[in-house]
Design a protein around this motif. Structure first.
Motif, PDB file in Angstrom:
ATOM      1  N   GLY A 119      38.002  23.363  43.069  1.00  0.00           N
ATOM      2  CA  GLY A 119      38.543  24.689  43.375  1.00  0.00           C
ATOM      3  C   GLY A 119      38.981  25.374  42.096  1.00  0.00           C
ATOM      4  N   ILE A 120      38.969  26.688  42.123  1.00  0.00           N
ATOM      5  CA  ILE A 120      39.394  27.463  40.966  1.00  0.00           C
ATOM      6  C   ILE A 120      40.911  27.531  40.927  1.00  0.00           C
ATOM      7  CG2 ILE A 120      39.420  29.764  39.911  1.00  0.00           C
ATOM      8  CD1 ILE A 120      36.624  30.212  41.064  1.00  0.00           C
ATOM      9  N   THR A 121      41.492  27.208  39.786  1.00  0.00           N
ATOM     10  CA  THR A 121      42.931  27.375  39.604  1.00  0.00           C
ATOM     11  C   THR A 121      43.196  28.566  38.695  1.00  0.00           C
ATOM     12  OG1 THR A 121      42.823  25.687  37.859  1.00  0.00           O
ATOM     13  CG2 THR A 121      43.574  24.989  40.045  1.00  0.00           C
ATOM     14  N   ARG A 122      42.661  28.501  37.490  1.00  0.00           N
ATOM     15  CA  ARG A 122      42.749  29.634  36.567  1.00  0.00           C
ATOM     16  C   ARG A 122      41.336  30.045  36.176  1.00  0.00           C
ATOM     17  NH1 ARG A 122      47.385  26.726  35.686  1.00  0.00           N
ATOM     18  NH2 ARG A 122      49.291  27.935  35.373  1.00  0.00           N
ATOM     19  N   GLN A 123      40.974  31.269  36.488  1.00  0.00           N
ATOM     20  CA  GLN A 123      39.612  31.734  36.265  1.00  0.00           C
ATOM     21  C   GLN A 123      39.211  31.693  34.791  1.00  0.00           C
ATOM     22  OE1 GLN A 123      36.885  32.317  37.555  1.00  0.00           O
ATOM     23  NE2 GLN A 123      36.990  33.353  39.508  1.00  0.00           N
ATOM     24  N   LYS A 124      38.052  31.105  34.536  1.00  0.00           N
ATOM     25  CA  LYS A 124      37.549  31.054  33.168  1.00  0.00           C
ATOM     26  C   LYS A 124      36.101  31.525  33.062  1.00  0.00           C
ATOM     27  CE  LYS A 124      40.577  27.236  31.769  1.00  0.00           C
ATOM     28  NZ  LYS A 124      40.637  25.840  31.253  1.00  0.00           N
ATOM     29  N   ASP A 125      35.498  31.849  34.178  1.00  0.00           N
ATOM     30  CA  ASP A 125      34.109  32.307  34.146  1.00  0.00           C
ATOM     31  C   ASP A 125      33.920  33.390  35.197  1.00  0.00           C
ATOM     32  OD1 ASP A 125      33.915  30.928  36.615  1.00  0.00           O
ATOM     33  OD2 ASP A 125      33.460  29.078  35.539  1.00  0.00           O
ATOM     34  N   ASN A 126      32.683  33.708  35.491  1.00  0.00           N
ATOM     35  CA  ASN A 126      32.407  34.801  36.420  1.00  0.00           C
ATOM     36  C   ASN A 126      32.218  34.343  37.860  1.00  0.00           C
ATOM     37  OD1 ASN A 126      32.474  36.915  34.487  1.00  0.00           O
ATOM     38  ND2 ASN A 126      30.439  36.296  33.769  1.00  0.00           N
ATOM     39  N   LEU A 127      32.500  33.099  38.151  1.00  0.00           N
ATOM     40  CA  LEU A 127      32.371  32.590  39.509  1.00  0.00           C
ATOM     41  C   LEU A 127      33.566  33.028  40.351  1.00  0.00           C
ATOM     42  CD1 LEU A 127      31.158  28.974  38.663  1.00  0.00           C
ATOM     43  CD2 LEU A 127      29.774  30.852  39.564  1.00  0.00           C
ATOM     44  N   SER A 128      33.318  33.267  41.632  1.00  0.00           N
ATOM     45  CA  SER A 128      34.377  33.688  42.546  1.00  0.00           C
ATOM     46  C   SER A 128      34.895  32.493  43.338  1.00  0.00           C
ATOM     47  CB  SER A 128      33.840  34.742  43.510  1.00  0.00           C
ATOM     48  OG  SER A 128      32.904  34.160  44.406  1.00  0.00           O
ATOM     49  N   TYR A 129      35.988  32.707  44.078  1.00  0.00           N
ATOM     50  CA  TYR A 129      36.500  31.661  44.961  1.00  0.00           C
ATOM     51  C   TYR A 129      35.456  31.277  46.001  1.00  0.00           C
ATOM     52  CZ  TYR A 129      41.126  32.505  43.009  1.00  0.00           C
ATOM     53  OH  TYR A 129      42.190  32.621  42.151  1.00  0.00           O
ATOM     54  N   MET A 130      34.736  32.265  46.515  1.00  0.00           N
ATOM     55  CA  MET A 130      33.694  31.961  47.496  1.00  0.00           C
ATOM     56  C   MET A 130      32.567  31.147  46.863  1.00  0.00           C
ATOM     57  SD  MET A 130      34.225  32.725  50.621  1.00  0.00           S
ATOM     58  CE  MET A 130      35.461  33.628  51.572  1.00  0.00           C
ATOM     59  N   ASP A 131      32.295  31.382  45.587  1.00  0.00           N
ATOM     60  CA  ASP A 131      31.261  30.620  44.880  1.00  0.00           C
ATOM     61  C   ASP A 131      31.639  29.146  44.740  1.00  0.00           C
ATOM     62  OD1 ASP A 131      29.648  32.863  44.428  1.00  0.00           O
ATOM     63  OD2 ASP A 131      30.624  33.313  42.519  1.00  0.00           O
ATOM     64  N   VAL A 132      32.915  28.890  44.440  1.00  0.00           N
ATOM     65  CA  VAL A 132      33.354  27.535  44.107  1.00  0.00           C
ATOM     66  C   VAL A 132      34.081  26.859  45.272  1.00  0.00           C
ATOM     67  CG1 VAL A 132      34.736  26.129  42.520  1.00  0.00           C
ATOM     68  CG2 VAL A 132      33.515  28.155  41.677  1.00  0.00           C
ATOM     69  N   ASP A 133      35.226  27.424  45.671  1.00  0.00           N
ATOM     70  CA  ASP A 133      36.052  26.782  46.701  1.00  0.00           C
ATOM     71  C   ASP A 133      35.318  26.660  48.035  1.00  0.00           C
ATOM     72  OD1 ASP A 133      39.373  27.012  45.790  1.00  0.00           O
ATOM     73  OD2 ASP A 133      37.837  27.985  44.597  1.00  0.00           O
ATOM     74  N   TYR A 134      34.505  27.653  48.355  1.00  0.00           N
ATOM     75  CA  TYR A 134      33.720  27.548  49.586  1.00  0.00           C
ATOM     76  C   TYR A 134      32.327  26.992  49.332  1.00  0.00           C
ATOM     77  CZ  TYR A 134      30.594  28.675  53.385  1.00  0.00           C
ATOM     78  OH  TYR A 134      29.633  28.573  54.355  1.00  0.00           O
ATOM     79  N   GLN A 135      31.465  27.784  48.654  1.00  0.00           N
ATOM     80  CA  GLN A 135      30.059  27.407  48.561  1.00  0.00           C
ATOM     81  C   GLN A 135      29.844  26.129  47.762  1.00  0.00           C
ATOM     82  OE1 GLN A 135      27.524  29.124  50.334  1.00  0.00           O
ATOM     83  NE2 GLN A 135      26.605  27.137  49.884  1.00  0.00           N
ATOM     84  N   SER A 161      40.125  42.958  38.583  1.00  0.00           N
ATOM     85  CA  SER A 161      39.189  42.253  39.465  1.00  0.00           C
ATOM     86  C   SER A 161      39.852  41.010  40.030  1.00  0.00           C
ATOM     87  CB  SER A 161      37.939  41.849  38.675  1.00  0.00           C
ATOM     88  OG  SER A 161      38.273  40.850  37.725  1.00  0.00           O
ATOM     89  N   VAL A 162      39.227  40.428  41.051  1.00  0.00           N
ATOM     90  CA  VAL A 162      39.772  39.209  41.662  1.00  0.00           C
ATOM     91  C   VAL A 162      39.846  38.074  40.644  1.00  0.00           C
ATOM     92  CG1 VAL A 162      37.521  38.359  42.469  1.00  0.00           C
ATOM     93  CG2 VAL A 162      39.621  37.697  43.678  1.00  0.00           C
ATOM     94  N   LYS A 163      38.980  38.128  39.636  1.00  0.00           N
ATOM     95  CA  LYS A 163      39.017  37.122  38.572  1.00  0.00           C
ATOM     96  C   LYS A 163      40.386  37.101  37.901  1.00  0.00           C
ATOM     97  CE  LYS A 163      36.849  35.952  34.144  1.00  0.00           C
ATOM     98  NZ  LYS A 163      35.769  36.263  33.185  1.00  0.00           N
ATOM     99  N   THR A 164      41.000  38.286  37.775  1.00  0.00           N
ATOM    100  CA  THR A 164      42.317  38.392  37.143  1.00  0.00           C
ATOM    101  C   THR A 164      43.441  38.213  38.148  1.00  0.00           C
ATOM    102  OG1 THR A 164      41.463  39.878  35.448  1.00  0.00           O
ATOM    103  CG2 THR A 164      43.848  39.904  35.814  1.00  0.00           C
ATOM    104  N   TYR A 165      43.346  38.940  39.267  1.00  0.00           N
ATOM    105  CA  TYR A 165      44.497  38.929  40.174  1.00  0.00           C
ATOM    106  C   TYR A 165      44.527  37.751  41.142  1.00  0.00           C
ATOM    107  CZ  TYR A 165      41.972  40.963  44.262  1.00  0.00           C
ATOM    108  OH  TYR A 165      41.135  41.185  45.324  1.00  0.00           O
ATOM    109  N   GLY A 166      43.380  37.077  41.338  1.00  0.00           N
ATOM    110  CA  GLY A 166      43.341  35.960  42.282  1.00  0.00           C
ATOM    111  C   GLY A 166      44.389  34.891  42.029  1.00  0.00           C
TER     112      GLY A 166
END
Length: 284
Positions: free
Chosen positions: A74-90, A245-250
């Motif tokens: 799962g994503i904790t602190r964003q470091k790339d262009n992947l989204s939560y749906m890309d990693v935590d879900y898909q 973007s969600v990359k920052t505010y997520g």
């Protein structure tokens, strides 16, 4: 000898899980994008497989022969262009599809305590979507719901080291975070548990004020605290959601949410936050 595949071994929890499975006699297979990040765990890992959960082809066959598949991906602190749906879900869903090709594997997944109270958050939406997929998979599974890692509490130590701490509102909301080593014991014991949902926290229930006090004591500095009104926190959230973007505010919206709600889960373990802070203060 039972075999386990561990996805997320390079994370805070994953490293402890690797050690605990090995300690309990498992054949440990670790999935990693970059094997160098697991060099410190070499003596606890029997086999390494290079792959990315976001790339299904790289996962082909990785779960063959495994009795257990564990994921703390799962994503904790964003470091790339992947989204939560890309990693935590898909990403987890891709791994789940591989597990479904095996016979008899149990899937253990690490989610978040109180997720049902934070369904407006992007990271929670992705985790819950995967949980639904796991429940509908027909596999044997357990979902672990920890309420906060000791590693998350390091932000308090950093504030204390800087000489000033910050809390939202009164700072009296409570939490009982858990050390990764204690949580790893719960994760491994879930292999033989019939429980589908396992909620867990550490042995101490503390307010955020108390956590901050312990952090200042660990660095032997006089405590200075700035209290941020809840309305300011709400305004900050609205602005970052609007202009970033969600990359920052997520990650920010998640931490700013859990700081203003009680996160008290069933107690487990023996390791306390003061010892953790002192140990990490000495490393600085």
């Amino acid at each position: 000898m039972k075999k386990v595949l561990i996805a997320g071994a390079s994370g805070y929890l994953g490293g402890f899980v690797v050690k605990e499975f090995k300690k309990q006699g498992y054949y440990v297979k670790a999935l990693a994008r970059d094997p160098k990040k697991l060099a410190h765990l070499d003596e606890h890992i029997d086999e390494m497989v290079i792959g990315e959960v976001t790339d299904p082809k790289s996962l082909e066959g990785c779960c063959d022969g495994m009795d257990v598949v564990f994921s703390s991906i799962g994503i904790t602190r964003q470091k790339d262009n992947l989204s939560y749906m890309d990693v935590d879900y898909q990403g987890n869903k891709n791994l789940l599809e591989e597990v479904k090709q095996t016979q008899g594997s149990k899937f253990i997944y690490v989610s978040v305590f109180n997720a049902e109270k934070m369904t407006d958050l992007k990271c929670i939406q992705a985790k819950q979507k995967f949980e639904h997929a796991l429940r509908d998979s027909g596999l044997d599974y357990s979902i672990i719901y920890p309420n906060g890692f000791f590693s998350d509490m390091l932000d308090y130590l950093k504030m204390a080291q800087s000489g000033r701490g910050f809390v939202f509102g009164s700072g009296e909301n409570k939490i009982n975070p858990i050390h990764g080593e204690d949580l790893a014991e719960v994760c491994v014991s879930s292999v033989t548990s019939a429980d589908k949902k396992i909620h867990v926290g550490g042995p101490e229930t503390l307010s955020h004020n108390e956590v901050l006090t312990i952090a200042f004591e660990a660095v032997e500095k006089k405590m200075k605290v700035t209290r941020i009104p809840i309305w300011v926190r709400n305004l900050m959230l609205s602005l970052i959601r609007m202009f970033t973007s969600v990359k920052t505010y997520g990650p920010l919206e998640f931490f700013m949410t859990v700081l203003v709600m009680d996160m008290v889960a069933p107690n487990y373990g023996s390791r306390k936050i003061k010892e953790f802070f002192v140990e990490n203060a000495q490393k600085s």
